[in-house]
Design a protein around this motif. Sequence first.
Motif, PDB file in Angstrom:
ATOM      1  N   PHE A   1       0.700  -1.268  -0.158  1.00  0.00           N
ATOM      2  CA  PHE A   1       0.019  -0.143  -0.096  1.00  0.00           C
ATOM      3  C   PHE A   1       0.897   1.408   0.166  1.00  0.00           C
ATOM      4  O   PHE A   1       2.207   1.184   0.351  1.00  0.00           O
ATOM      5  CB  PHE A   1      -0.881  -0.171   1.191  1.00  0.00           C
ATOM      6  CG  PHE A   1      -1.952  -1.404   1.259  1.00  0.00           C
ATOM      7  CD1 PHE A   1      -2.673  -1.287   0.452  1.00  0.00           C
ATOM      8  CD2 PHE A   1      -1.657  -2.124   2.167  1.00  0.00           C
ATOM      9  CE1 PHE A   1      -3.805  -2.417   0.696  1.00  0.00           C
ATOM     10  CE2 PHE A   1      -2.537  -3.091   2.253  1.00  0.00           C
ATOM     11  CZ  PHE A   1      -3.738  -3.295   1.482  1.00  0.00           C
ATOM     12  N   ASN A   2       0.249   2.398  -0.311  1.00  0.00           N
ATOM     13  CA  ASN A   2       0.793   3.623  -0.236  1.00  0.00           C
ATOM     14  C   ASN A   2       1.192   3.897   1.124  1.00  0.00           C
ATOM     15  O   ASN A   2       0.144   3.887   1.856  1.00  0.00           O
ATOM     16  CB  ASN A   2      -0.005   4.739  -1.010  1.00  0.00           C
ATOM     17  CG  ASN A   2       0.734   5.962  -1.110  1.00  0.00           C
ATOM     18  OD1 ASN A   2       1.911   6.224  -0.909  1.00  0.00           O
ATOM     19  ND2 ASN A   2      -0.142   6.897  -1.678  1.00  0.00           N
ATOM     20  N   GLY A   3       2.144   4.496   1.448  1.00  0.00           N
ATOM     21  CA  GLY A   3       2.445   5.075   2.834  1.00  0.00           C
ATOM     22  C   GLY A   3       1.313   5.857   3.493  1.00  0.00           C
ATOM     23  O   GLY A   3       0.900   5.578   4.578  1.00  0.00           O
ATOM     24  N   ILE A   4       0.877   7.014   2.554  1.00  0.00           N
ATOM     25  CA  ILE A   4      -0.175   7.754   3.123  1.00  0.00           C
ATOM     26  C   ILE A   4      -1.242   7.169   3.298  1.00  0.00           C
ATOM     27  O   ILE A   4      -2.256   7.353   4.368  1.00  0.00           O
ATOM     28  CB  ILE A   4      -0.285   8.939   2.149  1.00  0.00           C
ATOM     29  CG1 ILE A   4       0.848   9.728   2.087  1.00  0.00           C
ATOM     30  CG2 ILE A   4      -1.297   9.850   2.412  1.00  0.00           C
ATOM     31  CD1 ILE A   4       1.332  10.597   2.949  1.00  0.00           C
ATOM     32  N   ASP A   5      -1.829   6.081   2.567  1.00  0.00           N
ATOM     33  CA  ASP A   5      -2.972   5.129   2.880  1.00  0.00           C
ATOM     34  C   ASP A   5      -2.975   4.556   4.059  1.00  0.00           C
ATOM     35  O   ASP A   5      -3.968   4.632   4.775  1.00  0.00           O
ATOM     36  CB  ASP A   5      -3.289   4.424   1.711  1.00  0.00           C
ATOM     37  CG  ASP A   5      -3.676   5.280   0.319  1.00  0.00           C
ATOM     38  OD1 ASP A   5      -4.165   6.339   0.744  1.00  0.00           O
ATOM     39  OD2 ASP A   5      -3.269   4.534  -0.998  1.00  0.00           O
ATOM     40  N   VAL A   6      -1.884   4.114   4.504  1.00  0.00           N
ATOM     41  CA  VAL A   6      -1.684   3.302   5.820  1.00  0.00           C
ATOM     42  C   VAL A   6      -1.580   4.194   6.974  1.00  0.00           C
ATOM     43  O   VAL A   6      -2.381   4.062   7.810  1.00  0.00           O
ATOM     44  CB  VAL A   6      -0.299   2.458   5.662  1.00  0.00           C
ATOM     45  CG1 VAL A   6       0.220   2.145   6.891  1.00  0.00           C
ATOM     46  CG2 VAL A   6      -0.180   1.496   4.512  1.00  0.00           C
ATOM     47  N   ILE A   7      -1.000   5.584   6.801  1.00  0.00           N
ATOM     48  CA  ILE A   7      -1.210   6.481   7.990  1.00  0.00           C
ATOM     49  C   ILE A   7      -2.557   6.607   8.088  1.00  0.00           C
ATOM     50  O   ILE A   7      -3.122   6.908   9.072  1.00  0.00           O
ATOM     51  CB  ILE A   7      -0.209   7.404   7.396  1.00  0.00           C
ATOM     52  CG1 ILE A   7       1.191   7.290   7.657  1.00  0.00           C
ATOM     53  CG2 ILE A   7      -0.801   8.881   8.588  1.00  0.00           C
ATOM     54  CD1 ILE A   7       2.126   8.326   7.371  1.00  0.00           C
ATOM     55  N   LYS A   8      -3.388   6.895   7.047  1.00  0.00           N
ATOM     56  CA  LYS A   8      -4.682   7.511   7.186  1.00  0.00           C
ATOM     57  C   LYS A   8      -5.507   6.282   7.820  1.00  0.00           C
ATOM     58  O   LYS A   8      -6.537   6.607   8.550  1.00  0.00           O
ATOM     59  CB  LYS A   8      -5.179   7.710   5.868  1.00  0.00           C
ATOM     60  CG  LYS A   8      -4.794   8.935   5.131  1.00  0.00           C
ATOM     61  CD  LYS A   8      -5.380   9.104   3.841  1.00  0.00           C
ATOM     62  CE  LYS A   8      -4.916  10.692   3.205  1.00  0.00           C
ATOM     63  NZ  LYS A   8      -5.869  10.810   1.881  1.00  0.00           N
ATOM     64  N   ALA A   9      -5.343   5.216   7.408  1.00  0.00           N
ATOM     65  CA  ALA A   9      -6.048   4.041   7.974  1.00  0.00           C
ATOM     66  C   ALA A   9      -5.652   3.762   9.455  1.00  0.00           C
ATOM     67  O   ALA A   9      -6.665   3.728  10.340  1.00  0.00           O
ATOM     68  CB  ALA A   9      -5.673   2.482   7.329  1.00  0.00           C
ATOM     69  N   PHE A  10      -4.451   3.924   9.600  1.00  0.00           N
ATOM     70  CA  PHE A  10      -4.023   3.701  11.303  1.00  0.00           C
ATOM     71  C   PHE A  10      -4.738   4.951  11.987  1.00  0.00           C
ATOM     72  O   PHE A  10      -4.815   4.919  13.320  1.00  0.00           O
ATOM     73  CB  PHE A  10      -2.599   3.517  11.434  1.00  0.00           C
ATOM     74  CG  PHE A  10      -2.238   2.169  11.325  1.00  0.00           C
ATOM     75  CD1 PHE A  10      -2.958   1.066  12.072  1.00  0.00           C
ATOM     76  CD2 PHE A  10      -1.474   1.723  10.127  1.00  0.00           C
ATOM     77  CE1 PHE A  10      -2.377  -0.281  11.759  1.00  0.00           C
ATOM     78  CE2 PHE A  10      -1.252   0.398   9.956  1.00  0.00           C
ATOM     79  CZ  PHE A  10      -1.597  -0.479  10.833  1.00  0.00           C
ATOM     80  N   SER A  11      -4.736   6.099  11.249  1.00  0.00           N
ATOM     81  CA  SER A  11      -5.264   7.276  11.978  1.00  0.00           C
ATOM     82  C   SER A  11      -6.705   7.219  12.264  1.00  0.00           C
ATOM     83  O   SER A  11      -7.197   7.387  13.366  1.00  0.00           O
ATOM     84  CB  SER A  11      -4.987   8.515  11.263  1.00  0.00           C
ATOM     85  OG  SER A  11      -3.561   8.714  11.062  1.00  0.00           O
ATOM     86  N   ALA A  12      -7.626   6.346  11.428  1.00  0.00           N
ATOM     87  CA  ALA A  12      -8.931   6.422  11.643  1.00  0.00           C
ATOM     88  C   ALA A  12      -8.984   5.281  12.734  1.00  0.00           C
ATOM     89  O   ALA A  12     -10.145   5.610  13.494  1.00  0.00           O
ATOM     90  CB  ALA A  12      -9.626   5.936  10.477  1.00  0.00           C
TER      91      ALA A  12
END
Length: 100
Positions: A18-29
């Motif tokens: 996955f894209n790093g930003i997508d992983v950060i967004k998922a874990f932030s949610a």
Amino acid sequence: MIGDANMVDFLLQFLGQFNGIDVIKAFSAIGAGTAMIAGVGPGIGQGFAAGKGAEAVGIRPDSQSDIIRTMLLGAAVAETTGIYGLIVALILLFANPFMG
């Protein structure tokens, strides 16, 4: 221990697709949802305090102002935990410091 290392390798390999930003967004949610669990404790505490305050006023009506003042001060202090959880959730969702 060998199984733990394999699990970490699997997790890193899975997240690597996955894209790093997508992983950060998922874990932030996920973190924001977890932070909102902090609202459960103050809700229970304030309900308990209000019930005991009403009970105390029923027993000693002449001390109503002192009882209500103490109860409201305790409710305000208990609410700070829920407000901190809400602030953390809002920061993770809208002003994420991990996304640069």
